[in-house]
Scaffold this active site. Structure first.
Site, short mmCIF file in Angstrom:
data_model
loop_
_atom_site.label_atom_id
_atom_site.label_comp_id
_atom_site.label_asym_id
_atom_site.label_seq_id
_atom_site.Cartn_x
_atom_site.Cartn_y
_atom_site.Cartn_z
N LYS A 94 0.86 -1.19 0.00
CA LYS A 94 0.00 0.00 0.00
C LYS A 94 0.90 1.24 0.00
O LYS A 94 1.79 1.38 0.85
CB LYS A 94 -0.89 -0.04 1.25
CG LYS A 94 -2.16 0.76 1.13
CD LYS A 94 -3.09 0.43 2.30
CE LYS A 94 -4.33 1.28 2.28
NZ LYS A 94 -5.12 1.09 3.50
O1 G3P Z 1 -7.85 1.92 5.37
C1 G3P Z 1 -8.13 3.16 4.85
C2 G3P Z 1 -9.51 3.72 5.14
O2 G3P Z 1 -10.50 2.78 4.97
C3 G3P Z 1 -9.62 4.61 6.34
O3 G3P Z 1 -10.92 4.83 6.78
O4 G3P Z 1 -12.54 5.54 8.50
O5 G3P Z 1 -10.12 6.14 8.77
O6 G3P Z 1 -11.50 7.25 7.04
P1 G3P Z 1 -11.28 6.02 7.83
#
Ligand code: G3P
Length: 218
Positions: free
Chosen positions: A83
């Site tokens: 990633k």
């Molecule tokens: O893994 C990346 C992403 O899904 C992060 O989500 O909820 O931290 O905006 P969030």
């Protein structure tokens, strides 16, 4: 549509593995920090639980640092997907890894132009962050639709991995908009199969069955 779990919590990953609907896992540095585990030990556990793509994020800031980290992470298991952040250095690293047939997930995508660049660099997945766009009053789902159209127009094979998913409607809308994968926190995946009418209906089926004095089925 593929379902990934957006988590670095081994208990959650075990539960999803049991349920049998988890095609892969995405992690990020914040989720790994929350797990309290050593990153490589954690990845070694995850690859044993889920036989699908597992995204592991680099933390270097230059392409050369990212490639060095990618080399170490890729050796953990063939299912590890590297990633990378959507920065010029991240894209440079993406191009180099794609040339070596190492799978990549380009993350922190907030506009279609970024997704176009990631596809040009051969990314395996692009991760548009739906919820974080909605959080600042932009239309996260419109981004998925734009990327879908652009990728279809040019035949890009990069898979759209809808990320930053906050609720079941994000999953439904991602599916309707043509995302290839959705990565959800545990609470969203759990909420997906819940409906009060399902619970109510089941209770009344069981009561009717008992009243009828049927013999056990097995
Ligand atoms: O893994 C990346 C992403 O899904 C992060 O989500 O909820 O931290 O905006 P969030």
């Amino acid at each position: 549509m593929k379902f990934f779990l957006d988590s670095a919590d081994l208990n959650e990953i075990r539960q999803m593995a049991d349920l049998g609907i988890c095609d892969g896992v995405t992690t990020n540095p914040s989720l790994v920090a929350k797990s309290g585990m050593d990153f490589k030990s954690l990845l070694n556990e995850i690859v044993r639980l889920i036989p699908g793509p597992i995204s592991a994020e680099v933390v270097g800031t230059t392409a050369s640092e990212m490639l060095t980290e990618a080399e170490v992470l890729s050796k953990i298991h063939p299912n590890i997907v590297i990633k990378l952040p959507l920065t010029p250095e991240g894209l440079k690293a993406c191009k180099a890894l794609s040339a070596r047939h190492i799978k990549t997930n380009v993350t922190l995508c907030f506009q279609a132009g970024q997704a176009l660049l990631a596809a040009k660099c051969g990314a395996t997945y692009i991760s548009p962050f739906i919820g974080r766009l909605d959080d600042i009053s932009q239309d996260g789902m419109a981004l998925i639709r734009e990327i879908r159209t652009i990728y279809n127009n040019y035949g890009y094979k990069t898979e759209i991995l809808a990320a930053s998913i906050r609720h079941p409607q994000h999953v439904i809308q991602s599916a309707l908009s043509g995302a290839d994968v959705v990565t959800c926190p545990m609470k969203v995946l759990t909420a997906l199969y819940q409906h009060p009418l399902t619970d109510k209906g089941l209770v009344s089926f069981m009561e009717d069955w008992k009243k009828a004095n049927q013999k056990p089925i097995a």
